[in-house]
Design a protein around this motif. Structure first.
Motif, PDB file in Angstrom:
ATOM      1  N   THR A  57       1.699   3.190  -0.751  1.00  0.00           N
ATOM      2  CA  THR A  57       1.142   4.488  -0.360  1.00  0.00           C
ATOM      3  C   THR A  57       1.961   5.076   0.777  1.00  0.00           C
ATOM      4  OG1 THR A  57      -1.084   3.740  -0.960  1.00  0.00           O
ATOM      5  CG2 THR A  57      -0.919   5.698   0.442  1.00  0.00           C
ATOM      6  N   LYS A  65      -1.717   8.488 -10.153  1.00  0.00           N
ATOM      7  CA  LYS A  65      -1.474   8.435  -8.708  1.00  0.00           C
ATOM      8  C   LYS A  65      -1.749   7.032  -8.173  1.00  0.00           C
ATOM      9  CE  LYS A  65      -3.139  10.531  -4.407  1.00  0.00           C
ATOM     10  NZ  LYS A  65      -4.037  11.561  -3.837  1.00  0.00           N
ATOM     11  N   GLN A  66      -2.873   6.443  -8.588  1.00  0.00           N
ATOM     12  CA  GLN A  66      -3.214   5.101  -8.136  1.00  0.00           C
ATOM     13  C   GLN A  66      -2.222   4.076  -8.675  1.00  0.00           C
ATOM     14  OE1 GLN A  66      -5.405   4.257  -5.905  1.00  0.00           O
ATOM     15  NE2 GLN A  66      -4.883   2.083  -6.087  1.00  0.00           N
ATOM     16  N   ASP A  95       1.170  12.499  -3.139  1.00  0.00           N
ATOM     17  CA  ASP A  95       2.288  11.590  -2.868  1.00  0.00           C
ATOM     18  C   ASP A  95       3.538  12.198  -3.496  1.00  0.00           C
ATOM     19  OD1 ASP A  95       0.366   9.983  -1.778  1.00  0.00           O
ATOM     20  OD2 ASP A  95       0.336   8.538  -3.432  1.00  0.00           O
ATOM     21  N   ASP A 125       3.046   7.099   4.006  1.00  0.00           N
ATOM     22  CA  ASP A 125       2.289   7.504   5.185  1.00  0.00           C
ATOM     23  C   ASP A 125       2.290   9.015   5.377  1.00  0.00           C
ATOM     24  OD1 ASP A 125       1.608   4.925   5.866  1.00  0.00           O
ATOM     25  OD2 ASP A 125       3.420   4.623   7.056  1.00  0.00           O
ATOM     26  N   ARG A 146       0.875   4.173  -6.627  1.00  0.00           N
ATOM     27  CA  ARG A 146       0.657   3.556  -5.317  1.00  0.00           C
ATOM     28  C   ARG A 146       0.689   2.035  -5.408  1.00  0.00           C
ATOM     29  NH1 ARG A 146      -3.858   7.088  -1.914  1.00  0.00           N
ATOM     30  NH2 ARG A 146      -2.509   8.913  -1.595  1.00  0.00           N
ATOM     31  N   HIS A 174      -2.981  15.374   0.376  1.00  0.00           N
ATOM     32  CA  HIS A 174      -3.332  14.114  -0.284  1.00  0.00           C
ATOM     33  C   HIS A 174      -2.335  13.726  -1.364  1.00  0.00           C
ATOM     34  CE1 HIS A 174      -4.887  17.217  -2.959  1.00  0.00           C
ATOM     35  NE2 HIS A 174      -4.895  16.322  -3.930  1.00  0.00           N
TER      36      HIS A 174
END
Length: 217
Positions: free
Chosen positions: A184, A175-176, A131, A186, A179, A129
């Motif tokens: 985000t 993290k958000q 990034d 893949d 993004r 999960h």
């Protein structure tokens, strides 16, 4: 004629009084399981039944191939339990079919995560999960906040051999935010992709330094 009609009516009345439970006396176990399954849907139950049809085997036959009991196969087909992923993979190989996933909103296919994604120096994978972002050339943790000769040597070595440092946000907020700014990802990029990105960043940095020196001159 009337007598025969009365007998026929009597037989039909008697038959109508026989419950499904009475009629199951001579059923096989597979027929009983089929009765209790009710309507079949897709998903794992439908997949198991499809594979049985491809292989042309009964529940007992499939159970024998997998070295499990027939009741286990019946529970898979009713949705009461699900086979382990290793068993699902074995079923697919036996039937010579593959499984694909699709996004429910767009209908686009969704594949597994790549096998050559970047790993840690210990060889383990990063959390699925997470990034991953490139964060310079790798330097041992104890030297990361230092400007010593040893730290520079590690930095120079990592740059020459192509050993970038990776990071990822543990905080859901940051993290958000990343993004929203960068999108985000893949998947986890492969190591050679991180190396190429880091070399590009170095080139851009050198170009800016040369431009700054030119303006100063």
């Amino acid at each position: 004629m009337d007598h025969e009609t009365d007998e026929q009516v009597a037989r039909e009345a008697t038959a109508s009084e026989v419950s499904p439970w009475d009629s199951m006396v001579n059923w096989t176990q597979e027929e009983r399981d089929y009765w209790f399954m009710g309507p079949f849907d897709g998903g794992i139950p439908g997949m198991v039944r499809r594979i049985r049809r491809i292989l042309d085997v009964s529940q007992r036959g499939l159970a024998a191939l997998l070295d499990v009991s027939q009741s286990v196969v019946a529970r898979w087909e009713t949705g009461r339990t699900s086979p382990r992923m290793s068993v699902v993979q074995r079923l697919l190989r036996m039937a010579r079919v593959g499984m694909t996933f699709h996004d429910e909103e767009t209908g686009e296919p969704v594949g597994p995560m790549r096998a050559d994604g970047a790993t840690t120096h210990a060889g383990s994978r990063y959390p699925a999960h997470a990034d991953l972002r490139v964060a310079g050339w790798w330097v041992p943790r104890r030297l990361r906040n230092m400007t010593s000769i040893e730290a520079f040597r590690w930095w120079d070595r990592s740059m020459r051999v192509g050993d970038p440092a990776m990071r990822y946000r543990r905080s859901p907020f940051w993290k958000q935010l990343e993004r929203e700014l960068y999108g985000t990802p893949d998947d986890h990029p492969a190591l050679h992709q991180f190396v190429a990105e880091m070399r590009y960043i170095d080139e851009r940095r050198e170009d800016r330094n040369r431009a700054r020196q030119g303006r100063a001159a």
